[in-house]
Design an enzyme around this catalytic site. Structure first.
Site, short mmCIF file in Angstrom:
data_model
loop_
_atom_site.label_atom_id
_atom_site.label_comp_id
_atom_site.label_asym_id
_atom_site.label_seq_id
_atom_site.Cartn_x
_atom_site.Cartn_y
_atom_site.Cartn_z
N PHE A 86 11.25 -6.96 0.94
CA PHE A 86 12.24 -7.57 0.04
C PHE A 86 11.67 -8.70 -0.79
O PHE A 86 12.42 -9.41 -1.46
CB PHE A 86 13.45 -8.07 0.85
N LEU A 87 10.34 -8.91 -0.76
CA LEU A 87 9.77 -10.04 -1.50
C LEU A 87 10.02 -9.88 -3.00
O LEU A 87 10.21 -8.77 -3.49
CB LEU A 87 8.27 -10.18 -1.22
N LYS A 120 -10.55 -3.66 -7.62
CA LYS A 120 -9.70 -4.65 -6.95
C LYS A 120 -10.40 -5.20 -5.72
O LYS A 120 -10.40 -6.39 -5.46
CB LYS A 120 -8.37 -4.01 -6.48
N ARG A 150 5.43 -4.13 -15.84
CA ARG A 150 6.09 -2.84 -15.64
C ARG A 150 7.58 -2.95 -16.01
O ARG A 150 8.28 -3.83 -15.53
CB ARG A 150 5.91 -2.38 -14.18
N VAL A 163 2.80 -6.07 -2.98
CA VAL A 163 3.34 -6.07 -1.62
C VAL A 163 2.23 -6.09 -0.57
O VAL A 163 2.23 -6.93 0.34
CB VAL A 163 4.27 -4.85 -1.41
N ALA A 196 23.13 -14.14 -17.16
CA ALA A 196 23.20 -13.15 -18.23
C ALA A 196 21.91 -13.20 -19.04
O ALA A 196 21.28 -14.25 -19.16
CB ALA A 196 24.39 -13.46 -19.13
N PHE A 212 21.68 -14.26 -9.13
CA PHE A 212 21.80 -13.02 -9.91
C PHE A 212 23.04 -12.99 -10.79
O PHE A 212 23.59 -11.92 -11.06
CB PHE A 212 21.73 -11.79 -8.99
N LEU A 213 23.46 -14.16 -11.23
CA LEU A 213 24.58 -14.21 -12.19
C LEU A 213 24.08 -14.80 -13.51
O LEU A 213 24.79 -15.55 -14.16
CB LEU A 213 25.73 -15.06 -11.62
N CYS A 219 10.61 -2.51 -9.68
CA CYS A 219 11.51 -2.09 -8.59
C CYS A 219 12.91 -1.69 -9.04
O CYS A 219 13.30 -0.54 -8.85
CB CYS A 219 11.59 -3.19 -7.54
P1 NAD Z 1 1.21 -1.71 -6.70
O1 NAD Z 1 1.19 -0.58 -7.65
O2 NAD Z 1 1.06 -3.12 -7.19
O3 NAD Z 1 0.08 -1.48 -5.59
C1 NAD Z 1 -0.14 -0.28 -4.91
C2 NAD Z 1 -1.59 -0.24 -4.47
O4 NAD Z 1 -1.81 0.88 -3.61
C3 NAD Z 1 -2.59 -0.08 -5.62
O5 NAD Z 1 -3.55 -1.11 -5.57
C4 NAD Z 1 -3.24 1.29 -5.35
O6 NAD Z 1 -4.58 1.37 -5.77
C5 NAD Z 1 -3.11 1.38 -3.85
N1 NAD Z 1 -3.22 2.74 -3.28
C6 NAD Z 1 -2.70 3.91 -3.75
N2 NAD Z 1 -3.02 4.93 -2.92
C7 NAD Z 1 -3.75 4.40 -1.91
C8 NAD Z 1 -4.38 4.95 -0.74
N3 NAD Z 1 -4.31 6.25 -0.45
N4 NAD Z 1 -5.07 4.12 0.08
C9 NAD Z 1 -5.15 2.78 -0.22
N5 NAD Z 1 -4.58 2.22 -1.29
C10 NAD Z 1 -3.89 3.01 -2.13
O7 NAD Z 1 2.57 -1.57 -5.89
P2 NAD Z 1 3.52 -2.73 -5.33
O8 NAD Z 1 4.26 -3.38 -6.44
O9 NAD Z 1 2.77 -3.56 -4.36
O10 NAD Z 1 4.60 -1.83 -4.54
C11 NAD Z 1 4.25 -1.11 -3.36
C12 NAD Z 1 5.53 -0.57 -2.74
O11 NAD Z 1 6.39 -1.66 -2.33
C13 NAD Z 1 6.38 0.29 -3.67
O12 NAD Z 1 7.00 1.28 -2.93
C14 NAD Z 1 7.42 -0.69 -4.20
O13 NAD Z 1 8.62 -0.05 -4.60
C15 NAD Z 1 7.66 -1.55 -2.97
N6 NAD Z 1 8.13 -2.92 -3.25
C16 NAD Z 1 7.61 -3.62 -4.30
C17 NAD Z 1 8.04 -4.92 -4.53
C18 NAD Z 1 7.50 -5.71 -5.70
O14 NAD Z 1 8.07 -6.76 -6.01
N7 NAD Z 1 6.42 -5.28 -6.35
C19 NAD Z 1 9.00 -5.51 -3.68
C20 NAD Z 1 9.49 -4.77 -2.61
C21 NAD Z 1 9.05 -3.47 -2.41
#
Ligand code: NAD
Length: 433
Positions: free
Chosen positions: A150-151, A35, A325, A11, A250, A247-248, A258
């Site tokens: 919402f990506l 990273k 995941r 995100v 099966a 989303f239909l 998420c």
């Molecule tokens: P991710 O685990 O891929 O990335 C999170 C990043 O945050 C990691 O690189 C981590 O090192 C970093 N981080 C942690 N603590 C930190 C700090 N104090 N300072 C700076 N960086 C820090 O997570 P993601 O998949 O990108 O998801 C992030 C959020 O967005 C979650 O709440 C998730 O539910 C939500 N979300 C995810 C998606 C998806 O498709 N992945 C879609 C919509 C919403």
């Protein structure tokens, strides 16, 4: 605008790249040094179509920077976007520890005008809790905006640049209006709500989509029992605009970072607020059951699996991502090896991540050909384009036995029938034997 983003995951990085693309000055901060070292070289730590080009282009234009230094990222930012992980905690609730730490980090560097945007998915009430936490640290009122994301992984860049809607939840009009302005170049519909409604919109959306998947999977199981074809049923249903075609599909259940955690977190929120939500409990139970459907079919066909070589095509939780995941491939691989099978898996991009989770209990092939060579059966686990476009007859010729268990209904009936001698077990439709 000068924007700092905390977290360079799926995100944070996609958001950072896209905001720099529409003209903002973005600094991305992460605690993961590895990273940041990679990103500074213009190398993305995640696989996401279209991301690499925008990353290098905006870095070269000086609009996108990466750092592990909090003062460098935060001290001059007008807007700070928090996109750190909120994984599932032990009790099913969202684990907010990364968010709490990030909020403490922020509080040393903000001023009265800084706007703090929570993009991470967080339970209702979290923005209020974080506001208080930060104010306790910095000693003055802060401007908070809830801006859930919402990506979809695999199309994150497109989804960000061409979003269906942007949700801005805030009790501070000035802050809401500034975030609306930040997104203006995208020309996307903006919905402004209270903070709590914004937080709820995210969970309600994900839980609805997960429920839609569980619903069609239940219909698929019923189709198998009565001899109907779930793909025809879904096509017929989806043309109804009230239902929609998305989303239909099966398959073997939802996974990823998420849906599983967000459905459980919403159920937890319901529970602590004294609201029963039996529908969500069933959504989870159906999904757990669905992950076992493919292995059950394999066991029914073979009896035992000792001495059988099973090829698994696809490991990622869905195509176009390297994310493992909560991928259905994890329990499937575990079950097959438990029953004594030799499992050889292939995935175009997720193998390294899979190895970290599944380990050496299975083998990893460098190509589909290598995986299916002399296999007693092939299991389709992720519907990658490369898998869907296989020449099925050629693949079968390389196998010991021409048996396919298709967890994603990748191949049309005509393609399978044209192969001659084959056993094909799809989901929610009659097997071809
Ligand atoms: P991710 O685990 O891929 O990335 C999170 C990043 O945050 C990691 O690189 C981590 O090192 C970093 N981080 C942690 N603590 C930190 C700090 N104090 N300072 C700076 N960086 C820090 O997570 P993601 O998949 O990108 O998801 C992030 C959020 O967005 C979650 O709440 C998730 O539910 C939500 N979300 C995810 C998606 C998806 O498709 N992945 C879609 C919509 C919403």
């Amino acid at each position: 605008m000068k924007i700092a983003i905390l977290g360079t995951g799926y995100v944070g990085l996609s958001t950072g790249v896209c905001l720099s693309q529409i003209g903002h000055q973005v600094t991305c901060l992460d605690i993961n040094e590895q990273k940041i070292v990679q990103l500074r070289k213009g190398i993305s730590p995640i696989y996401e179509p279209g991301l690499d080009d925008l990353l290098t282009m905006n870095m070269a234009a000086g609009k996108l920077k990466f750092t592990t230094s909090q003062p460098e990222a935060l001290a001059n930012a007008e807007i700070i976007i928090v996109a750190v992980g909120t994984p599932q905690g032990d009790d099913g609730a969202a684990d907010l520890s990364y968010l709490v730490q990030a909020s403490k980090d922020i509080s040393s560097y903000i001023n009265h005008d800084t706007i703090i945007v929570i993009k991470s998915t967080v339970p209702v009430g979290t923005n209020d809790f974080i506001k208080k936490l930060i104010e306790d640290y910095c000693g003055f009122p802060v401007k908070m905006v809830s801006n859930p994301e919402f990506l979809r992984q695999g199309s994150a860049i497109d989804d960000t640049l061409k979003a269906d809607r942007i949700i801005i939840g805030s009790e501070n009009e000035e802050a809401a209006s500034k975030i609306q302005k930040m997104y203006r170049p995208l020309n996307v519909e903006v919905i402004i709500t209270s903070t709590k409604s914004a937080e709820m919109i995210k969970y309600a959306s994900n839980a609805f989509l997960a429920t839609k998947i569980s619903y069609i999977n239940e219909i698929a199981n019923l189709c198998e029992a009565v001899g109907a074809d779930v793909q025809d049923v879904a096509r017929g249903m989806g043309k109804d605009k009230r239902i929609g075609e998305e989303f239909l599909y099966a398959g073997i259940g939802y996974g990823g970072s998420c849906f599983p955690k967000d459905v459980k977190a919403l159920l937890h929120t319901a529970g602590v607020n004294g609201v029963k939500f039996p529908l969500l409990k069933e959504t989870i139970a159906i999904n757990d059951f669905q992950r076992e459907v493919l292995v059950a079919k394999v066991l029914k066909r073979f009896g035992g699996l000792k001495g059988k070589k099973i090829a698994m095509l696809g490991l990622a939780f869905k195509p176009e991502t390297d994310d493992m995941r909560e991928a259905p491939s994890i329990p499937i691989a575990a079950a097959l090896t438990k029953y004594g099978a030799e499992v050889v898996a292939y995935d175009p991009v997720a193998t390294d991540n899979a190895r970290k989770i599944i380990g050496d209990s299975i083998k990893y092939a460098g190509s589909i050909d290598e995986a299916v060579h002399e296999a007693d059966a092939v299991l389709i686990v992720t519907e990658w384009k490369e898998v869907k476009s296989i020449d099925v007859a050629e693949m079968l010729a390389k196998m010991k036995e021409p048996i396919i268990f298709d967890g994603r209904n990748c191949f049309p009936e005509e393609t399978i029938r044209a192969c001659g001698s084959v056993e094909y077990y799809p989901i929610g439709k009659p097997a071809i034997i």
